[in-house]
Design a protein around this motif. Structure first.
Motif, short mmCIF file in Angstrom:
data_model
loop_
_atom_site.label_atom_id
_atom_site.label_comp_id
_atom_site.label_asym_id
_atom_site.label_seq_id
_atom_site.Cartn_x
_atom_site.Cartn_y
_atom_site.Cartn_z
N ILE A 105 11.78 5.44 32.30
CA ILE A 105 13.26 5.77 32.51
C ILE A 105 13.97 6.01 31.08
CG2 ILE A 105 15.77 4.99 33.37
CD1 ILE A 105 13.51 5.27 35.64
N THR A 106 14.73 7.22 31.07
CA THR A 106 15.19 7.60 29.95
C THR A 106 16.86 7.79 30.08
OG1 THR A 106 14.93 9.77 30.30
CG2 THR A 106 13.34 8.61 28.88
N PHE A 107 17.63 7.81 29.02
CA PHE A 107 19.00 7.79 29.23
C PHE A 107 19.62 8.48 27.91
CE2 PHE A 107 23.45 5.51 29.45
CZ PHE A 107 23.80 6.48 30.65
N THR A 108 19.76 9.79 28.15
CA THR A 108 20.09 10.58 26.95
C THR A 108 21.50 10.87 26.83
OG1 THR A 108 17.61 11.58 27.34
CG2 THR A 108 19.30 12.83 25.69
N ALA A 109 22.09 11.10 25.36
CA ALA A 109 23.33 11.46 25.06
C ALA A 109 23.54 12.97 25.47
CB ALA A 109 23.44 11.38 23.53
N GLU A 110 24.62 13.26 25.82
CA GLU A 110 24.98 14.83 26.40
C GLU A 110 26.22 15.08 25.89
OE1 GLU A 110 23.71 16.52 30.11
OE2 GLU A 110 23.06 14.48 30.60
N THR A 126 12.10 8.16 37.95
CA THR A 126 12.14 7.37 39.17
C THR A 126 12.32 5.96 39.01
OG1 THR A 126 10.94 9.38 40.00
CG2 THR A 126 11.07 7.41 41.37
N LEU A 127 13.38 5.40 39.62
CA LEU A 127 13.53 3.96 39.72
C LEU A 127 12.44 3.14 40.41
CD1 LEU A 127 17.44 3.44 40.05
CD2 LEU A 127 16.13 2.85 38.19
N PRO A 128 11.87 2.22 39.93
CA PRO A 128 10.86 1.47 40.75
C PRO A 128 11.53 0.99 42.29
CG PRO A 128 10.88 0.83 38.71
CD PRO A 128 12.07 1.43 38.61
N GLY A 154 16.80 -5.56 39.28
CA GLY A 154 15.81 -5.64 40.65
C GLY A 154 15.34 -7.04 40.42
N SER A 155 15.32 -7.76 41.49
CA SER A 155 14.50 -9.10 41.65
C SER A 155 13.20 -9.31 40.88
CB SER A 155 14.66 -10.01 42.97
OG SER A 155 13.96 -8.72 44.03
N ASN A 156 12.41 -8.32 41.04
CA ASN A 156 11.13 -8.30 40.47
C ASN A 156 11.04 -7.68 39.27
OD1 ASN A 156 9.98 -9.89 42.68
ND2 ASN A 156 10.25 -7.84 43.99
N TYR A 157 12.05 -7.29 38.52
CA TYR A 157 12.06 -6.61 37.31
C TYR A 157 13.06 -7.10 36.26
CZ TYR A 157 9.36 -2.96 39.58
OH TYR A 157 8.37 -2.22 40.25
#
Length: 206
Positions: A105-110, A126-128, A154-157
């Protein structure tokens, strides 16, 4: 107390006299060299279980209780080893599933040019299964910059927090013209004006 192979299985047994009941108890062969250890697994969406280690004596078998776990957490598992010629052996161990790390997962400045509409950022990837994303401070319309936070849970992450800048830059005013003009003197003041429609939020001064 007497030691001997009383049931003919090739294993040493104990014969113990009971003082108060005037009888003898036979303690059958004791199972040794079998262990049952705690184990920890990282969550991957598949069921995990524990197993004994060591070689079971001929004629014995093992049965497990509470021995399957998929989601994060811990439970006690019981392994019961039985055989007609052996004393039942009950072993216990902890089965643990720990949280996985979210990857990919990436989160990029725009940066966006101002157009009067609200802009926002979005993660890519894609989120698990079983996780979700929540954004904080993720809407801007006017020129400027702000930091946006994307929190994936997420409860498992393990919770993943990502940050990126959302920037709105100034737009260029278009569709406006300002043309030279010539007037014949008539004793009154003359002036020029722009032509075209000013964008909302703008003004003109001469």
């Amino acid at each position: 107390v007497s030691v001997g192979d009383f049931n003919g299985d090739g294993m040493q047994d104990l014969a113990v006299a009971n003082f108060y009941s005037d009888n003898v108890s036979i303690l059958l062969g004791i199972i040794t060299d079998v262990t049952f250890a705690d184990e920890s697994f990282v969550f991957d969406g598949t069921a995990k279980s524990l197993e004994i280690t060591g070689t079971l004596p001929a004629g014995t078998s093992v049965a497990y209780t509470n021995n399957s776990r998929t989601d994060v957490g811990q439970q006690e598992v019981t392994a019961t080893i039985t055989g007609s010629n052996y004393t039942t052996l009950e072993l216990k161990a902890d089965l643990t599933i720990t949280k996985a790390t979210t990857t990919g997962i990436t989160f990029t400045a725009e940066s966006f040019v101002y157009d009067g509409s609200a802009k926002s950022l979005a993660i890519s990837g894609t989120l698990p299964a079983g996780t979700s994303v929540a954004y904080t401070n993720n809407s801007r319309t006017d020129v400027g910059q702000q930091e946006v936070t994307a929190t994936i849970t997420g409860s498992n992450y393990t919770t993943l927090e990502l940050k990126a800048d959302l920037t709105i830059t100034k737009a260029t005013t278009t569709g406006i013209t300002f043309t030279a003009e010539s007037f014949v003197y008539d004793g009154s003041a003359k002036s020029l004006v722009i032509t075209g429609t000013l964008p909302a939020g703008t003004s003109v001064s001469y």
